[in-house]
Design a protein around this motif. Structure first.
Motif, PDB file in Angstrom:
ATOM      1  N   GLU A   1       0.870  -1.163   0.000  1.00  0.00           N
ATOM      2  CA  GLU A   1       0.000   0.000   0.000  1.00  0.00           C
ATOM      3  C   GLU A   1       0.908   1.214   0.000  1.00  0.00           C
ATOM      4  O   GLU A   1       1.812   1.319   0.826  1.00  0.00           O
ATOM      5  N   SER A   2       0.688   2.097  -0.921  1.00  0.00           N
ATOM      6  CA  SER A   2       1.545   3.272  -1.012  1.00  0.00           C
ATOM      7  C   SER A   2       1.085   4.326  -0.016  1.00  0.00           C
ATOM      8  O   SER A   2       0.010   4.227   0.576  1.00  0.00           O
ATOM      9  N   ASP A   3       1.918   5.325   0.157  1.00  0.00           N
ATOM     10  CA  ASP A   3       1.450   6.518   0.836  1.00  0.00           C
ATOM     11  C   ASP A   3       0.525   7.251  -0.129  1.00  0.00           C
ATOM     12  O   ASP A   3       0.369   6.855  -1.274  1.00  0.00           O
ATOM     13  N   SER A   4      -0.037   8.349   0.346  1.00  0.00           N
ATOM     14  CA  SER A   4      -0.834   9.168  -0.567  1.00  0.00           C
ATOM     15  C   SER A   4       0.115   9.834  -1.555  1.00  0.00           C
ATOM     16  O   SER A   4       1.030  10.557  -1.157  1.00  0.00           O
TER      17      SER A   4
ATOM     18  N   ASP B   1      -6.941   1.969  -6.517  1.00  0.00           N
ATOM     19  CA  ASP B   1      -6.664   3.255  -5.898  1.00  0.00           C
ATOM     20  C   ASP B   1      -7.607   3.392  -4.713  1.00  0.00           C
ATOM     21  O   ASP B   1      -8.822   3.393  -4.886  1.00  0.00           O
TER      22      ASP B   1
ATOM     23  N   LYS C   1      -4.949  13.097  -4.982  1.00  0.00           N
ATOM     24  CA  LYS C   1      -4.168  12.088  -4.272  1.00  0.00           C
ATOM     25  C   LYS C   1      -4.551  10.695  -4.759  1.00  0.00           C
ATOM     26  O   LYS C   1      -5.707  10.431  -5.053  1.00  0.00           O
TER      27      LYS C   1
ATOM     28  N   ARG D   1      -3.737   6.487  -3.817  1.00  0.00           N
ATOM     29  CA  ARG D   1      -3.102   5.545  -2.882  1.00  0.00           C
ATOM     30  C   ARG D   1      -3.217   4.153  -3.477  1.00  0.00           C
ATOM     31  O   ARG D   1      -4.284   3.558  -3.503  1.00  0.00           O
TER      32      ARG D   1
ATOM     33  N   THR E   1      -3.155   0.406  -3.630  1.00  0.00           N
ATOM     34  CA  THR E   1      -3.393  -0.585  -2.600  1.00  0.00           C
ATOM     35  C   THR E   1      -3.637  -1.940  -3.250  1.00  0.00           C
ATOM     36  O   THR E   1      -4.473  -2.049  -4.149  1.00  0.00           O
TER      37      THR E   1
END
Length: 139
Positions: free
Chosen positions: A24-27, A51, A106, A108, A110
């Motif tokens: 999971e990425s950061d924003s 996302d 943004k 994210r 995931t």
């Protein structure tokens, strides 16, 4: 007494639909990138991801030892299409997958399927519907 050998293999069986189990990425803001390295011991399988900000944005990474790309694969999130480009990539184990956010919103990234494939992302707001007073309108 039994020695407490932990026999759970939970660390290995990645339910590939598991939410955010793989990554999971950061924003990500505009211009930001996120990289995920495919585990070298991963067998041929498909990783679904989405996302987290917009559950309608779903893509997949096909891990294939024979047909996949070995090098860096770039996936763009573009403003106009609201999709991942390309939506599906085929990579070998050990390859690096990089996402780049080209939108001004943004993102994210995931892993896993979006939560509750309901038609709206905010299904938990269903219970605050007020009872509306019905007005009869006569012509």
């Amino acid at each position: 007494s039994h020695s407490s050998h932990d026999t759970s293999h939970s660390s290995h069986n990645i339910g590939k639909e598991g939410h955010a189990e793989l990554f999971e990425s950061d924003s990500l803001l505009q211009g930001d990138t996120f990289e995920y390295v495919i585990p070298t011991d991963m067998k041929d399988m498909t990783i679904t991801y989405h996302d987290h900000m917009r559950h309608s944005l779903v893509g997949s990474i096909v891990v294939s030892r024979h047909h996949g790309e070995e090098n860096l694969t770039l996936i763009r999130i573009s403003e106009g299409h609201r999709t991942f480009e390309p939506t599906e990539v085929v990579v070998k184990p050990g390859a690096v997958v990089r996402w780049e956010n080209s939108t001004d919103e943004k993102v994210r990234i995931t892993s896993g399927n979006p939560p509750s494939n309901g038609h709206n992302d905010h299904s938990n707001h269903g219970n605050d519907e007020k009872t509306l007073i019905t007005l009869e309108v006569h012509p």
